[in-house]
Design a protein around this motif. Structure first.
Motif, PDB file in Angstrom:
ATOM      1  N   UNK B  95       0.837  -1.197   0.000  1.00 61.66           N
ATOM      2  CA  UNK B  95       0.000   0.000   0.000  1.00 61.66           C
ATOM      3  C   UNK B  95       0.874   1.250   0.000  1.00 61.66           C
ATOM      4  N   UNK B  96       1.939   1.205   0.780  1.00 64.11           N
ATOM      5  CA  UNK B  96       2.844   2.348   0.870  1.00 64.11           C
ATOM      6  C   UNK B  96       4.251   1.831   1.048  1.00 64.11           C
ATOM      7  N   UNK B  97       5.120   2.650   1.544  1.00 63.07           N
ATOM      8  CA  UNK B  97       6.510   2.235   1.743  1.00 63.07           C
ATOM      9  C   UNK B  97       6.740   1.900   3.216  1.00 63.07           C
ATOM     10  N   UNK B  98       7.257   2.851   3.958  1.00 59.57           N
ATOM     11  CA  UNK B  98       7.597   2.565   5.346  1.00 59.57           C
ATOM     12  C   UNK B  98       6.374   2.123   6.132  1.00 59.57           C
ATOM     13  N   UNK B  99       6.595   1.145   6.993  1.00 60.07           N
ATOM     14  CA  UNK B  99       5.580   0.685   7.934  1.00 60.07           C
ATOM     15  C   UNK B  99       4.355   0.082   7.259  1.00 60.07           C
ATOM     16  N   UNK B 100       4.549  -0.548   6.103  1.00 57.09           N
ATOM     17  CA  UNK B 100       3.457  -1.280   5.458  1.00 57.09           C
ATOM     18  C   UNK B 100       3.938  -2.665   5.069  1.00 57.09           C
ATOM     19  N   UNK B 101       2.999  -3.623   5.075  1.00 56.97           N
ATOM     20  CA  UNK B 101       3.315  -4.990   4.708  1.00 56.97           C
ATOM     21  C   UNK B 101       3.333  -5.183   3.213  1.00 56.97           C
TER      22      UNK B 101
END
Lengths: 112, 113
Positions: B95-101
């Motif tokens: 879904x996104x970059x940092x802090x996403x699976x």
């Protein structure tokens, strides 16, 4: 680049035994995931755990980001737990956006 | 489970022929990736996309091209298949970059003979 090392490379257990898999990484990370690749080749998400501890049934994971390691615990193992367990971390900034760097995996065989 | 579908699941093709693998997602995630998995090398990034028509090369991009004309579809093309491209190919989405699976598709087993 960032290095991800997993141990042990291979593990054979009797059904019902407990185990701990380890993942060491060489640099600070803001993402760490554990995957299970089952005997059919599918990569299944187990945990998204950049820090702290999480539990899901018989599995739990702990990441100590300041010491650059993560542990995956499997309790009361079952034959369906067999397969390869991977940890993966985000490539560092400046690399491919959102690329995951994988360790070589721990191959787990659970015998009935 | 994340909605990711790869097709075909298995393919055997001849050296020199073009091959296209498809990754389809129903999650509306912005980032899509193609990896290959080989014994001794683990998973390596081929190409990735950070939006419609926005793509970039990964670690092992030679001999591959990609296209993303819609959010939901990411195509991987082997322009002229070689035996060294025999591998298992995985698509992933985030879904996104940092802090996403990241979530992975079922994989495509490609054999080039």
């Amino acid at each position: 680049g960032i290095q991800v090392e997993q141990s042990p490379p291979d593990l054979i257990l009797q059904e019902g035994a407990n185990s701990t898999l380890r993942c060491n990484f060489s640099d600070s990370v803001n993402n760490l995931q554990w995957f299970h690749q089952n005997p059919w080749g599918q990569l299944i998400n187990l945990f998204y755990i950049p820090s702290g501890t999480k539990q899901n049934g018989r599995l739990s994971a702990t990441t100590v980001a300041t010491e650059r390691y993560s542990l995956l615990y499997i309790s009361s193992s079952q034959t369906t737990d067999s397969g390869v367990y991977f940890c993966a971390v985000d490539a560092p900034y400046g690399g491919s956006q959102g690329n995951l760097i994988f360790g070589k995996g721990t191959k787990l065989s659970v015998k009935p | 489970d994340a909605g990711i579908t790869q097709s075909p699941r298995h393919k055997v093709t001849e050296t020199g022929t073009p091959v296209t693998l498809r990754c389809h997602q129903t999650e509306n995630h912005r980032y899509m990736y193609w990896y290959r998995q080989d014994p001794g090398h683990g998973l390596r990034l081929i190409h990735y996309s950070y939006g419609v028509k926005d793509t970039d090369k990964g670690e092992v991009s030679d001999g591959y091209s990609v296209s993303r004309s819609k959010t939901e579809d990411f195509l991987l093309t082997l322009e002229s298949a070689t035996s060294s491209q025999t591998s298992v190919y995985f698509c992933a989405i985030r879904e996104g970059l940092a802090y996403t699976e990241a979530f992975f598709g079922q994989g495509t087993r490609l054999t080039v003979v």
